[in-house]
Design an enzyme around this catalytic site. Structure first.
Site, PDB file in Angstrom:
ATOM      1  N   TYR A 157       0.839  -1.206   0.000  1.00 34.79           N
ATOM      2  CA  TYR A 157       0.000   0.000   0.000  1.00 34.79           C
ATOM      3  C   TYR A 157       0.877   1.262   0.000  1.00 34.79           C
ATOM      4  O   TYR A 157       2.008   1.239   0.470  1.00 34.79           O
ATOM      5  CB  TYR A 157      -0.973  -0.004   1.191  1.00 34.79           C
ATOM      6  CG  TYR A 157      -0.355  -0.042   2.571  1.00 34.79           C
ATOM      7  CD1 TYR A 157       0.171   1.100   3.168  1.00 34.79           C
ATOM      8  CD2 TYR A 157      -0.317  -1.234   3.288  1.00 34.79           C
ATOM      9  CE1 TYR A 157       0.716   1.062   4.441  1.00 34.79           C
ATOM     10  CE2 TYR A 157       0.235  -1.291   4.556  1.00 34.79           C
ATOM     11  CZ  TYR A 157       0.754  -0.139   5.128  1.00 34.79           C
ATOM     12  OH  TYR A 157       1.302  -0.196   6.378  1.00 34.79           O
ATOM     13  N   HIS A 170       3.276  -6.718   4.357  1.00 31.50           N
ATOM     14  CA  HIS A 170       3.783  -7.053   5.693  1.00 31.50           C
ATOM     15  C   HIS A 170       2.633  -7.339   6.648  1.00 31.50           C
ATOM     16  O   HIS A 170       1.497  -6.916   6.417  1.00 31.50           O
ATOM     17  CB  HIS A 170       4.635  -5.904   6.257  1.00 31.50           C
ATOM     18  CG  HIS A 170       3.860  -4.630   6.378  1.00 31.50           C
ATOM     19  ND1 HIS A 170       3.712  -3.757   5.328  1.00 31.50           N
ATOM     20  CD2 HIS A 170       3.155  -4.082   7.405  1.00 31.50           C
ATOM     21  CE1 HIS A 170       2.964  -2.735   5.705  1.00 31.50           C
ATOM     22  NE2 HIS A 170       2.608  -2.910   6.972  1.00 31.50           N
TER      23      HIS A 170
HETATM   24 FE   LIG Z   1       1.235  -1.629   7.966  1.00 34.34          FE
END
Ligand SMILES: [Fe+2]
Length: 247
Positions: A157, A170
Site C-alpha cells: 500500500y 507485511h
Molecule cells: Fe502496515
C-alpha cells in the site's frame, strides 16, 4: 563473575533480579533515520538513559487464556463469508535470548487486506475494503513456543512518506515475552518482495542479516495441499539473533 552475580550477591532469592541482554549494535532500527519521515519528529534529541532492570521490569505481565477465542488465530473465519485473496498459513516459534522456547506468549497481529487496505478509519487508500476481513488476530504460543495463524496475504500500500512511497507487503506483530522489557512490536515481510530496497522502515535497520530476520521463509512443511501456502517466521526476543523491533 558476571555483573548480575555481583549485583545479586547477598540478596535473598526474592530480590534477585536477572537483567536481560541489551541489543546487539546494528541489529535494531536507528531512532533517527531521515528517509523514514516520522523518525525526524519522534527520535530522542538527548542521549538515552539506561535504567537498571528491577523486579517490576523483569516480571509480569501475566495473561490468562479466557479472553482468547479459537477463531482469533484464523482471520478467514471471523465473518460470514470467506475473505478475498490468497489464503496463507504463518507459523513460527518464539524463543528467548538463550534459544529457549517462550510458551504462553500472547501474539497479536494486524494487517491490510489483499488489496492493501486496512479496515481502519484513517486509511483512505482508494482500494476496496473486504466485508469479510478485519485483519486482526491473536493467539498464545504453545508449550514449545510455536504459534500459527491462518490469514490472507496482504497487499502493498502507498504511505506518502516520500514521492511514490509503497510499503512492502507485511504483517504487524506484537508479542509479550515473560516480562514488560521483552515486549516486541515488529513487522513480518514476504520473501522476494521488490519493494524492500525502497522501504525506509526496513532499511532503517543497519545490519543486513538483522533485516533478513524480518523476512519470512516459504515453508513446504507448513503449506497445506490444495489449500494454502505456508510461511515460517521465528521470533527471538533478545540476544545475538534478536528479531529487530520497532522503537
Ligand atoms: Fe502496515
Amino acid at each position: 563473575m558476571s555483573s548480575s552475580l555481583i549485583q545479586n550477591q547477598g540478596k535473598s532469592p526474592k530480590t534477585r533480579v536477572v537483567p536481560f541482554r541489551r541489543d546487539e549494535p546494528g541489529t535494531q532500527p536507528d531512532y533517527f533515520f531521515p528517509a523514514y519521515r516520522a523518525t525526524r519528529l519522534r527520535a530522542p534529541s538527548q542521549p538515552l538513559i539506561f535504567l537498571p532492570h528491577t523486579l517490576s521490569e523483569v516480571t509480569g505481565p501475566v495473561f490468562g487464556h479466557s479472553d482468547i477465542h479459537p477463531n482469533d488465530r484464523d482471520l478467514t473465519l471471523q465473518h460470514t463469508g470467506e475473505p478475498l485473496g490468497e489464503r496463507i498459513i504463518v507459523r513460527g516459534r518464539v524463543m528467548d535470548g538463550n534459544g529457549r522456547p517462550v510458551s504462553n506468549s500472547l501474539i497479536e497481529i494486524w494487517q491490510a487486506n489483499a488489496a492493501g487496505r486496512y479496515a481502519h478509519a484513517k486509511d483512505d487508500h482508494p482500494a476496496p475494503l473486504d466485508p469479510n476481513f478485519t485483519g486482526t488476530g491473536r493467539t498464545l504460543t504453545d508449550k514449545d513456543g510455536f504459534y500459527n495463524f491462518v490469514t490472507i496475504k496482504p497487499g502493498a500500500y502507498p504511505w506518502r512518506n516520500h514521492e511514490n512511497a509503497w510499503r512492502p507487503a507485511h504483517i504487524h506483530f506484537s508479542l509479550f515475552g515473560p516480562a514488560f522489557v521483552t515486549r516486541l512490536i515488529t513487522q513480518m515481510y514476504f520473501p522476494g518482495d521488490p519493494l524492500f530496497a525502497y522501504d525506509p522502515i526496513l532499511q532503517s535497520i543497519p545490519d543486513e542479516r538483522a533485516r533478513q530476520r524480518l523476512v519470512s521463509k516459504f515453508d513446504l512443511e507448513t503449506t497445506k495441499p490444495e489449500w494454502a501456502l505456508g510461511y515460517r517466521f521465528d521470533i527471538v526476543l533478545r540476544g545475538h539473533e534478536e528479531t529487530p523491533f520497532e522503537r
